[in-house]
Each structure stands twice: as C-alpha cells, then as structure tokens.
Design a protein around this motif. Structure first.
Motif, PDB file in Angstrom:
ATOM      1  N   ALA A 199       1.114  -0.933  -0.327  1.00 17.59           N
ATOM      2  CA  ALA A 199       0.024  -0.260  -0.066  1.00 17.59           C
ATOM      3  C   ALA A 199       1.092   1.193   0.345  1.00 17.59           C
ATOM      4  CB  ALA A 199      -0.856  -0.090   1.212  1.00 17.59           C
ATOM      5  N   LEU A 200       0.401   2.091  -0.908  1.00 15.22           N
ATOM      6  CA  LEU A 200       1.264   3.077  -1.170  1.00 15.22           C
ATOM      7  C   LEU A 200       0.822   4.178  -0.280  1.00 15.22           C
ATOM      8  CD1 LEU A 200       2.357   3.134  -4.574  1.00 15.22           C
ATOM      9  CD2 LEU A 200       3.620   1.673  -2.845  1.00 15.22           C
ATOM     10  N   TYR A 201       1.606   5.322  -0.287  1.00 10.92           N
ATOM     11  CA  TYR A 201       1.215   7.071   0.604  1.00 10.92           C
ATOM     12  C   TYR A 201       1.720   7.786  -0.593  1.00 10.92           C
ATOM     13  CZ  TYR A 201       1.866   4.411   5.082  1.00 10.92           C
ATOM     14  OH  TYR A 201       2.292   3.495   5.835  1.00 10.92           O
ATOM     15  N   PRO A 202       0.682   8.079  -1.564  1.00 12.50           N
ATOM     16  CA  PRO A 202       1.057   9.564  -2.330  1.00 12.50           C
ATOM     17  C   PRO A 202       1.013  10.587  -1.976  1.00 12.50           C
ATOM     18  CG  PRO A 202      -1.049   8.083  -2.550  1.00 12.50           C
ATOM     19  CD  PRO A 202      -0.228   7.430  -1.926  1.00 12.50           C
ATOM     20  N   ASP A 203      -0.215  10.904  -0.519  1.00  4.61           N
ATOM     21  CA  ASP A 203       0.558  12.566  -0.145  1.00  4.61           C
ATOM     22  C   ASP A 203       1.590  12.763   1.178  1.00  4.61           C
ATOM     23  OD1 ASP A 203      -0.379   9.504   2.197  1.00  4.61           O
ATOM     24  OD2 ASP A 203      -1.414  11.054   3.306  1.00  4.61           O
ATOM     25  N   LYS A 204       1.865  11.869   1.243  1.00  2.00           N
ATOM     26  CA  LYS A 204       3.293  12.082   1.761  1.00  2.00           C
ATOM     27  C   LYS A 204       4.213  11.423   0.715  1.00  2.00           C
ATOM     28  CE  LYS A 204       1.816  11.173   6.148  1.00  2.00           C
ATOM     29  NZ  LYS A 204       1.917  12.707   7.215  1.00  2.00           N
ATOM     30  N   ALA A 205       4.141  10.939   0.174  1.00  4.93           N
ATOM     31  CA  ALA A 205       5.950  11.280  -1.117  1.00  4.93           C
ATOM     32  C   ALA A 205       5.217  10.957  -2.051  1.00  4.93           C
ATOM     33  CB  ALA A 205       6.744   9.648  -0.951  1.00  4.93           C
ATOM     34  N   PRO A 206       4.340  11.683  -2.481  1.00  5.39           N
ATOM     35  CA  PRO A 206       3.653  11.900  -4.216  1.00  5.39           C
ATOM     36  C   PRO A 206       4.745  11.749  -5.568  1.00  5.39           C
ATOM     37  CG  PRO A 206       3.987  14.020  -3.758  1.00  5.39           C
ATOM     38  CD  PRO A 206       4.496  13.429  -2.118  1.00  5.39           C
ATOM     39  N   GLU A 207       6.214  12.063  -5.199  1.00  8.00           N
ATOM     40  CA  GLU A 207       6.696  12.121  -6.374  1.00  8.00           C
ATOM     41  C   GLU A 207       7.360  10.903  -6.117  1.00  8.00           C
ATOM     42  OE1 GLU A 207       7.396  14.227  -9.118  1.00  8.00           O
ATOM     43  OE2 GLU A 207       5.781  15.185  -7.491  1.00  8.00           O
TER      44      GLU A 207
ATOM     45  N   LYS B 135       4.582   8.510  -7.138  1.00  9.00           N
ATOM     46  CA  LYS B 135       4.195   8.286  -9.012  1.00  9.00           C
ATOM     47  C   LYS B 135       5.904   7.678 -10.083  1.00  9.00           C
ATOM     48  CE  LYS B 135       4.237  11.894 -12.775  1.00  9.00           C
ATOM     49  NZ  LYS B 135       4.051  13.394 -13.145  1.00  9.00           N
ATOM     50  N   ASN B 136       7.292   7.586  -9.499  1.00 12.53           N
ATOM     51  CA  ASN B 136       7.841   7.077  -9.933  1.00 12.53           C
ATOM     52  C   ASN B 136       7.611   5.730 -10.202  1.00 12.53           C
ATOM     53  OD1 ASN B 136      11.149   7.804 -11.010  1.00 12.53           O
ATOM     54  ND2 ASN B 136      11.441   6.071  -8.729  1.00 12.53           N
ATOM     55  N   PHE B 137       7.243   5.170  -8.906  1.00 14.09           N
ATOM     56  CA  PHE B 137       7.401   3.887  -8.598  1.00 14.09           C
ATOM     57  C   PHE B 137       6.803   3.179  -9.368  1.00 14.09           C
ATOM     58  CE2 PHE B 137       5.827   0.011  -6.062  1.00 14.09           C
ATOM     59  CZ  PHE B 137       6.871  -0.764  -6.062  1.00 14.09           C
ATOM     60  N   LEU B 138       5.214   4.160  -9.581  1.00 13.37           N
ATOM     61  CA  LEU B 138       4.636   3.246 -10.170  1.00 13.37           C
ATOM     62  C   LEU B 138       4.502   3.788 -11.663  1.00 13.37           C
ATOM     63  CD1 LEU B 138       0.935   4.910  -8.773  1.00 13.37           C
ATOM     64  CD2 LEU B 138       1.878   2.658  -8.425  1.00 13.37           C
ATOM     65  N   THR B 139       4.974   4.115 -12.345  1.00 12.18           N
ATOM     66  CA  THR B 139       6.032   4.744 -13.474  1.00 12.18           C
ATOM     67  C   THR B 139       6.812   3.136 -13.880  1.00 12.18           C
ATOM     68  OG1 THR B 139       5.433   7.171 -13.050  1.00 12.18           O
ATOM     69  CG2 THR B 139       7.060   5.954 -15.840  1.00 12.18           C
ATOM     70  N   TYR B 140       7.401   2.683 -13.360  1.00 11.49           N
ATOM     71  CA  TYR B 140       8.080   1.365 -13.599  1.00 11.49           C
ATOM     72  C   TYR B 140       7.295   0.420 -13.487  1.00 11.49           C
ATOM     73  CZ  TYR B 140      12.482   4.169 -12.647  1.00 11.49           C
ATOM     74  OH  TYR B 140      13.629   4.709 -12.880  1.00 11.49           O
ATOM     75  N   VAL B 141       6.111   0.364 -12.634  1.00 11.55           N
ATOM     76  CA  VAL B 141       5.289  -0.648 -12.898  1.00 11.55           C
ATOM     77  C   VAL B 141       4.408  -0.751 -13.402  1.00 11.55           C
ATOM     78  CG1 VAL B 141       3.341  -1.749 -11.695  1.00 11.55           C
ATOM     79  CG2 VAL B 141       4.644  -0.680  -9.967  1.00 11.55           C
ATOM     80  N   ASP B 142       3.706  -0.321 -14.007  1.00 14.28           N
ATOM     81  CA  ASP B 142       3.496   0.068 -15.296  1.00 14.28           C
ATOM     82  C   ASP B 142       3.477   0.301 -16.333  1.00 14.28           C
ATOM     83  OD1 ASP B 142       0.809   0.397 -13.133  1.00 14.28           O
ATOM     84  OD2 ASP B 142       1.212   3.242 -14.545  1.00 14.28           O
TER      85      ASP B 142
ATOM     86  N   VAL C 235      10.369   6.969   2.765  1.00 14.71           N
ATOM     87  CA  VAL C 235       9.831   6.294   3.211  1.00 14.71           C
ATOM     88  C   VAL C 235       8.434   6.434   1.678  1.00 14.71           C
ATOM     89  CG1 VAL C 235       8.127   4.779   4.508  1.00 14.71           C
ATOM     90  CG2 VAL C 235       9.961   5.223   5.126  1.00 14.71           C
ATOM     91  N   PHE C 236       7.778   4.740   1.083  1.00 17.88           N
ATOM     92  CA  PHE C 236       6.657   5.446   0.658  1.00 17.88           C
ATOM     93  C   PHE C 236       5.645   4.489   0.939  1.00 17.88           C
ATOM     94  CE2 PHE C 236       9.563   2.969  -2.520  1.00 17.88           C
ATOM     95  CZ  PHE C 236       8.616   2.552  -3.456  1.00 17.88           C
ATOM     96  N   GLY C 237       5.624   3.754   1.498  1.00 17.68           N
ATOM     97  CA  GLY C 237       4.605   2.570   1.347  1.00 17.68           C
ATOM     98  C   GLY C 237       5.058   1.690   2.389  1.00 17.68           C
ATOM     99  N   LYS C 238       4.075   0.900   2.872  1.00 12.97           N
ATOM    100  CA  LYS C 238       4.307  -0.631   3.270  1.00 12.97           C
ATOM    101  C   LYS C 238       3.896  -1.546   2.621  1.00 12.97           C
ATOM    102  CE  LYS C 238      -0.411   0.010   5.992  1.00 12.97           C
ATOM    103  NZ  LYS C 238      -0.942   0.551   6.771  1.00 12.97           N
ATOM    104  N   VAL C 239       3.924  -2.711   3.393  1.00 16.90           N
ATOM    105  CA  VAL C 239       3.425  -4.269   2.944  1.00 16.90           C
ATOM    106  C   VAL C 239       2.686  -4.170   3.854  1.00 16.90           C
ATOM    107  CG1 VAL C 239       3.569  -6.656   3.311  1.00 16.90           C
ATOM    108  CG2 VAL C 239       6.175  -4.837   3.010  1.00 16.90           C
TER     109      VAL C 239
END
Length: 199
Positions: free
Chosen positions: A44-52, A55-62, A149-153
């Motif tokens: 689960a990711l934290y876009p409110d805490k680490a937006p860029e 975004k970067n991580f999801l770009t790689y995922v996509d 930190v941008f998310g958690k397991v």
C-alpha cells in the motif's frame, strides 16, 4: 472509579479511531502486488506523503520494468533490496532520479518500503528496499536527508522473511544476493474495491 472508567472510554475511543484510520488507508491507498518466486507481496503506497516517489514507482510498475528483476541485496534483520538487476545481474536502464522526500514524517519501520539511493540524496531511481526491522537511523529530517519511505507491506511480510532466509554468498560481486535468485515475476497495480454495486 468513575475517572478510571472515563479514562478507559477515552483510550478505547482513540484505539478505535486509529484502527478506523488504518482501515481507511488500506481501502483508499494505491496498491501494488509483487508476485515473486516465493509468494506474493502486496504493498500500500503513500501518495500524500511522498507524491513524487510514488509517481516514480508506479511509472516503473506500469511499464513492466520490475518484471524479471531480483532481490539482489538481502541482509537479514535489516532489509531486502531489489528492483534494479535481472537474474543474471544485468543492470536495467533507469529513468531520471526522483527528488528525495524522506522528510515526510514516515519512519523506516519494519514492513515499510523505501527508496534505495547512493550518497547523493536525490539519486533514487528504480531500486527499493523493504525494511526487515525498525531502521529509524535511515529516516530523514530537514537537516539530514534520509531514505524515503513511500509505502508499507499490507500482505505478504512472511514472503519477505522467506526471501531474507535464503542462503547467500555464492556471488562474489553480489555477496548479499540469494544463491538462488528470487525474482519479481510480475509487478502490477491492484484494483481497489470501491464497494460499488455490480452490474
């Protein structure tokens, strides 16, 4: 006795609020599933805490970038790092680095996911690590950039522990890599359950 009961009621209310907040986070946060050789890890990711960073991580995922990459640096009791090398230790070509967002109030607690980087605070690209312990020394502040930190397991911490338990030391150039490569077979966004009525 009345004061004790009031205190108990207040504490119970605070605990319920915290649990409700966590449930809301789990329902609304962007999620990513990492299907590995040893099982699936749901993030689960934290876009409110680490937006860029998110975004970067999801770009790689996509882009399917993480498919076929391995956990190449695994240190039991510390962290499991991956996202940059294929099973034969070929380094993948990265996008431009992302700005450091470590001063966001989040700590490198056990089960959180953070960006790996060099000594340059703004050098993080695709590589990430999952904390296997509370590593607060990696946290950032206004005075000292840390590791973002941008998310958690959310599910699958037992899988991360299995990765950490793999024998290591066979590869001279990568002494902390598992002897049998642990691959990310597929990294994909997980659709959120909005609770709407089906058709």
């Amino acid at each position: 006795m009345k004061k004790v009961h009031q205190l108990y009621t207040i504490i119970s209310a605070l605990v319920l609020c915290a649990l409700a907040s966590q449930s809301a986070f789990a329902l609304n946060a962007p999620r990513v599933e990492l299907e590995t050789d040893l099982g699936t890890i749901e993030l689960a990711l934290y876009p409110d805490k680490a937006p860029e960073t998110v975004k970067n991580f999801l770009t790689y995922v996509d882009a399917g970038f993480y498919d076929g990459t391995i956990f190449h640096r695994v240190i039991p009791g510390f962290m499991a790092q991956g996202g940059g090398y294929t099973f034969d230790f070929s380094e993948k070509t990265n996008r431009d680095p992302v700005v450091n967002e470590s001063d966001n109030g989040l700590s490198n607690e056990r089960g959180t996911i953070a960006m790996a980087r060099t000594s340059d605070p703004n050098s993080a690209t695709s590589q990430f690590f999952i904390n296997l312990a509370d590593n607060s020394r990696l946290d950032g502040s206004a005075q000292k950039p840390g590791y973002t930190v941008f998310g958690k397991v959310l599910l699958g911490m037992s899988v991360v522990q299995r990765i950490a338990a793999e024998p290591r030391g066979q590869y001279k150039a990568f002494p902390d890599a598992p002897n049998t490569p642990v691959r990310i077979l597929k990294a994909r966004r997980k659709e959120l359950d909005t609770g709407g009525a089906g058709q």
